[in-house]
Design an enzyme around this catalytic site. Sequence first.
Site, PDB file in Angstrom:
ATOM      1  N   HIS A 139      -7.849   4.960  -3.739  1.00  0.00           N
ATOM      2  CA  HIS A 139      -6.518   5.948  -3.920  1.00  0.00           C
ATOM      3  C   HIS A 139      -7.321   6.365  -4.956  1.00  0.00           C
ATOM      4  CE1 HIS A 139      -4.940   1.606  -2.630  1.00  0.00           C
ATOM      5  NE2 HIS A 139      -4.094   1.953  -3.254  1.00  0.00           N
ATOM      6  N   HIS A 179      -1.472  -4.010   0.012  1.00  0.00           N
ATOM      7  CA  HIS A 179      -2.127  -4.797  -0.610  1.00  0.00           C
ATOM      8  C   HIS A 179      -2.121  -6.124  -1.124  1.00  0.00           C
ATOM      9  CE1 HIS A 179      -4.182  -1.342  -3.991  1.00  0.00           C
ATOM     10  NE2 HIS A 179      -2.403  -0.934  -2.775  1.00  0.00           N
ATOM     11  N   GLU A 230      -2.208   9.851  -6.528  1.00  0.00           N
ATOM     12  CA  GLU A 230      -0.839   9.098  -6.142  1.00  0.00           C
ATOM     13  C   GLU A 230      -0.296   9.481  -7.268  1.00  0.00           C
ATOM     14  OE1 GLU A 230      -0.964   4.054  -6.924  1.00  0.00           O
ATOM     15  OE2 GLU A 230       0.733   4.768  -6.036  1.00  0.00           O
ATOM     16  N   ASP A 281       3.317  -2.257  -1.332  1.00  0.00           N
ATOM     17  CA  ASP A 281       3.520  -3.728  -2.159  1.00  0.00           C
ATOM     18  C   ASP A 281       4.236  -3.795  -1.758  1.00  0.00           C
ATOM     19  OD1 ASP A 281       0.997  -3.670  -4.618  1.00  0.00           O
ATOM     20  OD2 ASP A 281       1.595  -1.618  -4.229  1.00  0.00           O
TER      21      ASP A 281
HETATM   22  N1  HPA Z   1      -1.453   2.169  -6.608  1.00  0.00           N
HETATM   23  C1  HPA Z   1      -3.156   1.797  -7.535  1.00  0.00           C
HETATM   24  N2  HPA Z   1      -3.206   0.470  -7.778  1.00  0.00           N
HETATM   25  C2  HPA Z   1      -2.424  -0.695  -6.654  1.00  0.00           C
HETATM   26  C3  HPA Z   1      -1.606  -0.341  -6.056  1.00  0.00           C
HETATM   27  C4  HPA Z   1      -0.954   1.263  -6.304  1.00  0.00           C
HETATM   28  O1  HPA Z   1      -0.268   1.803  -5.922  1.00  0.00           O
HETATM   29  N3  HPA Z   1      -0.982  -1.304  -5.383  1.00  0.00           N
HETATM   30  C5  HPA Z   1      -1.596  -2.308  -6.150  1.00  0.00           C
HETATM   31  N4  HPA Z   1      -2.719  -1.252  -6.835  1.00  0.00           N
HETATM   32 ZN    ZN Z   2      -1.953   0.838  -3.384  1.00  0.00          ZN
END
Ligand code: HPA
Ligand code: ZN
Length: 341
Positions: free
Chosen positions: A200, A22, A203, A282
């Site tokens: 995503h 990101h 996670e 990040d």
């Molecule tokens: N997960 C979800 N959204 C995000 C992330 C992440 O690791 N990093 C920046 N936005």
């Molecule tokens: Zn991410």
Amino acid sequence: MIVSGKVEALIRGLPKAELHVHLEGTLEPELMFDLARRNHIDLPFPSIDAAREAYRFNNLQEFLDLYYQGMAVLRTEEDFFDLTYAYLKRAHDDGVRHVEMFFDPQGHTERDVSFGEVIRGITRARVTAESSLSMSTKLIMCFLRHLPESDAFATYSEAEPWLEEIVGIGLDSSELGHPPSKFARVFQLAREDGLKTVAHAGEEGPPEYVREAVEILGVDRIDHGNRALEDPDLVRRLVDDATTLTVCPLSNLRLCVVDDMRSHPIRKMLELDLKVTVNSDDPAYFGGYVNDNFMAVHDALTLTPEECMVLARNSFEGAFLDADSRAAYLDEIRRYAEQQA
Ligand code: HPA
Ligand code: ZN
């Protein structure tokens, strides 16, 4: 026996693609302070060290709160240029040859920074890096999933004049309670327009979210995907479809998605023949760029040289490259492997 220093040297020189980063998450505290000064913005941290000290998270949301706060220093085209070029230079130092980077336009337009300002700065940095660092880059526009789908549609409309610069769309921000299905229609529109799609999933969210991303959004890649391992049928499907997973080891550790790098699912993913890749997510917030992520995995789980090569090959195979560019990068890896032998 594999000598760790030897694998480290191999990782450093290995040609690789980064597919999950990101741009706003590459904002190092040093640049955050510089931009705050340039834009006359007060920061809630007394010093750069205090900012770094605050980067301790128990979950995704605690990180996101600081991530949105941090990005508030980004206001002008120049700021987005500086952010993007600094990251691309840093990635280049890690042997990254190709990058597909996310940006979060809604994090900027909601602060009255125009879409044009954001994308002009990013695009100028990409063009500069492509010639001066001879890397290739692509841009993926993410929608913030905690916002309604109607906001994603509005952002898509704003992006329409810029679609030449955007290879695909993604989905990020707070996962729990915001399943991929919430964005079914805007993803369908993007696919009809010929854009690539990623999301995503898995996670923090359950395997059903990964399944929804595949079956309802029709994504080309899954970002993270850790929790897919809880569902053997889903794993079989991801293996059969050769779906790329963009895994982010240090992010997983820092957001408590895993307790310990030694229990990171990447070892299992490799054994299952999932198309796993290593990425930084990040890096300014999670303590490392792509080679640091490779090394953190290697230190905990011992990657063989062949596994490092597989991870690098997967990164180019999963990238949104044309066939000739992909073949050229895979050839670079082949030649690099021959030099190592
Ligand atoms: N997960 C979800 N959204 C995000 C992330 C992440 O690791 N990093 C920046 N936005
Ligand atoms: Zn991410």
